[in-house]
Scaffold this active site. Structure first.
Site, PDB file in Angstrom:
ATOM      1  N   HIS A  87      -9.135  59.340   8.861  1.00  0.00           N
ATOM      2  CA  HIS A  87      -8.801  60.768   8.806  1.00  0.00           C
ATOM      3  C   HIS A  87      -8.413  61.314  10.178  1.00  0.00           C
ATOM      4  O   HIS A  87      -7.810  62.371  10.266  1.00  0.00           O
ATOM      5  CB  HIS A  87      -9.890  61.594   8.100  1.00  0.00           C
ATOM      6  CG  HIS A  87     -11.117  61.911   8.898  1.00  0.00           C
ATOM      7  ND1 HIS A  87     -12.273  61.161   8.833  1.00  0.00           N
ATOM      8  CD2 HIS A  87     -11.389  62.914   9.767  1.00  0.00           C
ATOM      9  CE1 HIS A  87     -13.192  61.701   9.618  1.00  0.00           C
ATOM     10  NE2 HIS A  87     -12.683  62.754  10.202  1.00  0.00           N
ATOM     11  N   ASP A 223     -13.168  54.380   6.307  1.00  0.00           N
ATOM     12  CA  ASP A 223     -12.505  55.422   7.096  1.00  0.00           C
ATOM     13  C   ASP A 223     -12.169  54.946   8.520  1.00  0.00           C
ATOM     14  O   ASP A 223     -12.801  55.358   9.485  1.00  0.00           O
ATOM     15  CB  ASP A 223     -13.421  56.659   7.134  1.00  0.00           C
ATOM     16  CG  ASP A 223     -12.654  57.923   7.513  1.00  0.00           C
ATOM     17  OD1 ASP A 223     -11.527  57.816   8.014  1.00  0.00           O
ATOM     18  OD2 ASP A 223     -13.209  59.022   7.306  1.00  0.00           O
ATOM     19  N   SER A 657     -16.258  62.316  14.747  1.00  0.00           N
ATOM     20  CA  SER A 657     -15.536  61.381  13.891  1.00  0.00           C
ATOM     21  C   SER A 657     -14.852  60.343  14.750  1.00  0.00           C
ATOM     22  O   SER A 657     -14.183  60.677  15.724  1.00  0.00           O
ATOM     23  CB  SER A 657     -14.495  62.110  13.056  1.00  0.00           C
ATOM     24  OG  SER A 657     -15.081  62.575  11.889  1.00  0.00           O
TER      25      SER A 657
HETATM   26  N1  ARG Z   1     -16.139  65.613   6.372  1.00  0.00           N
HETATM   27  C1  ARG Z   1     -15.529  64.721   7.330  1.00  0.00           C
HETATM   28  C2  ARG Z   1     -15.300  65.462   8.638  1.00  0.00           C
HETATM   29  O1  ARG Z   1     -15.076  66.524   8.936  1.00  0.00           O
HETATM   30  C3  ARG Z   1     -14.298  64.034   6.849  1.00  0.00           C
HETATM   31  C4  ARG Z   1     -13.084  64.888   6.618  1.00  0.00           C
HETATM   32  C5  ARG Z   1     -11.881  64.160   6.097  1.00  0.00           C
HETATM   33  N2  ARG Z   1     -12.047  63.686   4.741  1.00  0.00           N
HETATM   34  C6  ARG Z   1     -11.758  64.401   3.613  1.00  0.00           C
HETATM   35  N3  ARG Z   1     -12.002  63.862   2.443  1.00  0.00           N
HETATM   36  N4  ARG Z   1     -11.218  65.601   3.648  1.00  0.00           N
HETATM   37  O2  ARG Z   1     -14.967  66.401   8.993  1.00  0.00           O
HETATM   38  N1  GLU Z   2     -15.701  64.244   9.763  1.00  0.00           N
HETATM   39  C1  GLU Z   2     -16.148  64.936  10.934  1.00  0.00           C
HETATM   40  C2  GLU Z   2     -15.097  64.878  12.036  1.00  0.00           C
HETATM   41  O1  GLU Z   2     -13.936  64.878  11.736  1.00  0.00           O
HETATM   42  C3  GLU Z   2     -17.467  64.420  11.353  1.00  0.00           C
HETATM   43  C4  GLU Z   2     -18.440  64.935  10.399  1.00  0.00           C
HETATM   44  C5  GLU Z   2     -19.379  65.939  11.025  1.00  0.00           C
HETATM   45  O2  GLU Z   2     -19.026  67.131  11.124  1.00  0.00           O
HETATM   46  O3  GLU Z   2     -20.449  65.480  11.416  1.00  0.00           O
HETATM   47  O4  GLU Z   2     -15.376  64.944  13.210  1.00  0.00           O
END
Ligand code: ARG
Ligand code: GLU
Length: 722
Positions: A87, A223, A657
């Site tokens: 991502h 990922d 991330s």
């Molecule tokens: N929650 C994770 C992070 O902020 C992954 C985000 C990307 N994945 C998704 N399915 N939208 O941010």
């Molecule tokens: N998916 C998040 C990122 O893009 C990390 C998840 C979190 O917020 O811990 O940095």
């Protein structure tokens, strides 16, 4: 005997709490030795703080880079191979994708150096050194200065210090406040500008589970994506050139095939963006009980509309895939955050703490002098801030959520350039070129029926929830002329506006004369955005900024006071997009009554979730084949299965991330990519029982590269530790 027992029990409780609590905190690399090393070693770490951060010899920090502007990445070979999340690489992968080469869907693997893909604009930034520069930044600051005088002095000092450094150095520097402005560090960096795409799995591995599984455990997402840093022949950062060579890093991570066990030490080293652990109760209330619920509702409304049309038409689904992912990500996060704060009783706990704080303030003349009236000050400022903050949220979520409105606003500059006495032809021509490009990108992913429904809904919500003072005049027209029918007003906008019509807009731009700005001004979509903009500039922006400034200076003193009130306690500074170390242990958790989550997932779980009819759960035939053959080779766990991801109690946030997850021996065992749902309030309050970061098991990454993609030559480049 009885008394002894109860003392013992109390001791045990205190002890077990303090063991569990090891997990909270995002620590400053250069202070690890004094603050954390001992605890880390007690938890199992077999290396030293000096191995993590040193300016005298190579250390782990030399292998960690800020990736683009919002993620972390790490170097895993002596030829500059860079690992991050799928991502995080998504934008780059998407840009190289077309109908003929759909790398998003099919994945991409450079089978030789020549096939690696150039990404103009993508950078990776290495931190070379950090220096405590608090004294120099505060030079000349006096206690009798007003806040404005103080801030001006500090800004001046920062400017001089940065300029002074950069004049005598080839590197860049910035100075960042820590502990709410009680300390300042100079961060010295080097930015690489030729970052090439090396590999990415197909989306149904790299995004497996999609938004459905996002922020949740158990998770099965592969990922990751792979890049390579290139430099000029002199080994220094350089813009792309055919002659550039792979970067030879000072350090790169060895990769462990050992896997992890329950209770194992883990460390996450990366770039957490923002946390707010030291807010007063009033702030927590505003965020989790007012701001979040409103934003959640606004996002939910948009997501429902996106979904309705995406389900009907696969083309629309592709058009709105990125928008949907972006809106859905923090929509879900905010729901988790607010319910987590409630479950923890974090607001009540803060209120209790504030009572103790006031008692402490009243306990001596010095503290009374320095810190009186702070909690009531917060109460006062936050009550002033509330309506402004709500209006501001509605601007970012409702107003900017109406695509035709936020898009038409991009024409404001053209209007401004045109309506002056002697318009600058060249500037106008440049602006027109820019706008033409924007038109192309905008309309590529624009679906009018979605936006029409969104506009009607957003106007209604704005009208219903925002104070009269912050309402543009056109709302009166809606009530009078359109009898409060938001859809009828929206229909009028779309009927008369040219901002939903690519051909009409390009026609305007191709034949543009300065007097045509009147066409834009008269356009109902532009009119709506312009009135919103006026309100924002005249009534919201400045008062919000002024109150926030007062809150910031109060918060600075509050932080200082808390540190004085608890002299024995270790405080970590809130995340501020600087390099930090978190450490914890591999651990499952109990999300709710009768449910107990194990700490890892396996390929079996992917097969369980498989559903060819649901986009998020499609499994590639090739992966199924490998599963049938159970041919995991050296990537299998000692239990025989292929592990996909694991959770641990490292304190992480957005920006983490792509961060490396490092084991007790300093080897790479995973890549951080998310947090578990029940713990998403850790940006505001950390609960050791449920706060877990989610990491990709490094062996699944190796398996996909080697067995799935047949790019084993990349694995040959890495240092695998058996
Ligand atoms: N929650 C994770 C992070 O902020 C992954 C985000 C990307 N994945 C998704 N399915 N939208 O941010
Ligand atoms: N998916 C998040 C990122 O893009 C990390 C998840 C979190 O917020 O811990 O940095």
């Amino acid at each position: 005997m009885k008394i002894r027992n109860s003392i013992l029990i109390v001791c045990l409780i205190v002890l077990s709490k303090s063991i569990l609590i090891a997990g909270e905190g995002m620590w400053i690399p250069m202070l690890l030795q004094s603050l954390n090393e001992k605890e880390m070693q007690d938890m199992g770490m077999k290396f030293t703080a000096d191995d993590i951060y040193s300016i005298n010899h190579s250390s782990m920090k030399d292998a960690i880079l800020l990736f683009g502007r919002g993620c972390t990445s790490e170097i895993i070979s002596d030829e500059g191979l860079l690992l991050t999340n799928h991502h995080c690489g998504f934008g780059a992968i998407q840009k190289h994708s077309s109908v003929e080469h759909d790398y998003l869907t099919d994945g991409f693997w450079a089978m030789s150096r020549e096939e690696e893909l150039v990404n103009p604009g993508l950078t990776a930034t290495l931190m070379l050194e950090m220096r405590d520069i608090s004294k120099e930044v505060n030079n000349g600051v006096r206690a009798d200065m007003t806040e404005n005088e103080r801030n001006a002095m500090i800004s001046d000092n920062i400017k001089t210090l940065v300029e002074g450094f950069e004049k005598q150095s080839e590197y860049k520097a910035k100075i960042v406040p820590f502990y709410k402005g009680n300390q300042y560090y100079m961060i010295i960096t080097e930015t690489f500008k030729d970052i090439r795409l090396v590999g990415a799995p197909p989306s149904n591995i790299g995004k497996f589970g999609g938004d459905t599984d996002n922020w949740m455990w158990p998770r099965h997402t592969g990922d990751f994506s792979l890049f390579r840093i290139y430099v000029g022949k002199d080994g220094k950062p350089a813009e792309y050139s055919e002659d550039n060579i792979p970067y030879t890093p000072k350090y790169h991570f060895p990769i462990s095939l050992q896997g992890t066990d329950l209770g194992d030490f883990t460390m996450v080293f990366g770039y957490p963006a923002r946390t707010n652990e030291y807010l007063p109760s009033y702030a927590l209330e505003l965020i989790t009980e007012i701001g979040n619920p409103q934003k959640i509702k606004l996002r939910e409304t948009r997501l429902d509309i996106f979904r309705k049309y995406s389900e009907k038409d696969p083309e629309v689904r592709i058009q709105y895939a990125t928008k949907h992912a972006r809106v859905a990500n923090y929509w879900k996060k905010m729901i988790g955050e607010s319910s987590g704060v409630k479950r923890m009783h974090a607001i009540e706990d803060k209120r209790e703490y504030e009572k103790q704080f006031v008692q402490w303030v009243n306990s001596s003349d010095y503290t009374k002098n320095e810190y009186s009236g702070m909690i009531s000050g917060f109460e006062n400022y936050y009550s002033q801030l509330k309506p402004l903050s709500l209006a501001r949220d509605y601007f970012s979520e409702a107003v900017m959520g109406m695509e035709i409105v936020s898009f038409s606003f991009q024409y404001k500059n053209l209007v401004n350039l045109s309506r002056v006495k002697n318009p600058d032809k060249e500037k106008i021509a440049n602006e027109i070129e820019k706008l033409k490009k924007r038109n192309t990108t905008f309309f590529k992913d624009y679906y009018k029926p979605i936006d029409k429904e969104v506009v009607a809904q957003m106007l209604k919500y704005y009208d219903q929830n925002i104070e009269g003072d912050f309402k543009p005049e056109f709302f009166a027209v809606i009530h009078k002329k359109y009898k409060s029918d938001y859809s009828a007003y929206t229909d009028m906008i779309f009927k008369k506006s040219i901002f939903d019509d690519e051909a009409a807009l390009n026609n305007l731009l191709n034949n543009y004369k300065p007097k045509d700005y009147k066409v834009i001004l008269k356009d109902p979509a532009f009119h709506v955005s312009d009135e919103f903009y006026d309100i924002y500039m005249s009534k919201i922006k400045t008062p919000y900024f002024n109150i926030s400034k007062n809150i910031d200076s109060l918060q600075r003193k509050f932080m200082k006071a808390q540190m004085e009130m608890n002299p024995g306690k270790r405080f970590y500074p809130d995340a501020n997009f600087t390099l930090r170390v978190s450490y914890g242990k591999v651990d499952g958790y109990k999300p709710r009554d009768a449910v107990n989550f194990r700490h890892f997932t396996t390929l079996e779980g992917i097969m369980d979730k498989e559903n060819p009819d649901i986009y998020d759960y499609v499994v590639e035939d090739r992966l199924k084949e490998l599963y049938m053959q159970k041919d995991y080779g050296k990537y299998a766990d000692k239990d025989g299965s292929l592990h996909i991801s694991f959770i641990a109690s490292n304190h992480t946030t957005g920006g983490n991330s792509g961060s490396p997850v490092i084991d007790a021996n300093g080897n790479l065992i995973g890549v951080n990519f998310d947090r578990a749902w029940e713990g998403t309030m850790s940006d505001l309050a950390y609960d050791p029982d449920v706060c877990r970061n989610i990491s990709l098991d490094i062996r699944y990454f190796l398996f996909v590269v080697d067995k799935f993609a047949g790019a084993g030559y990349l694995v040959d480049e890495m240092d695998l530790v058996q």
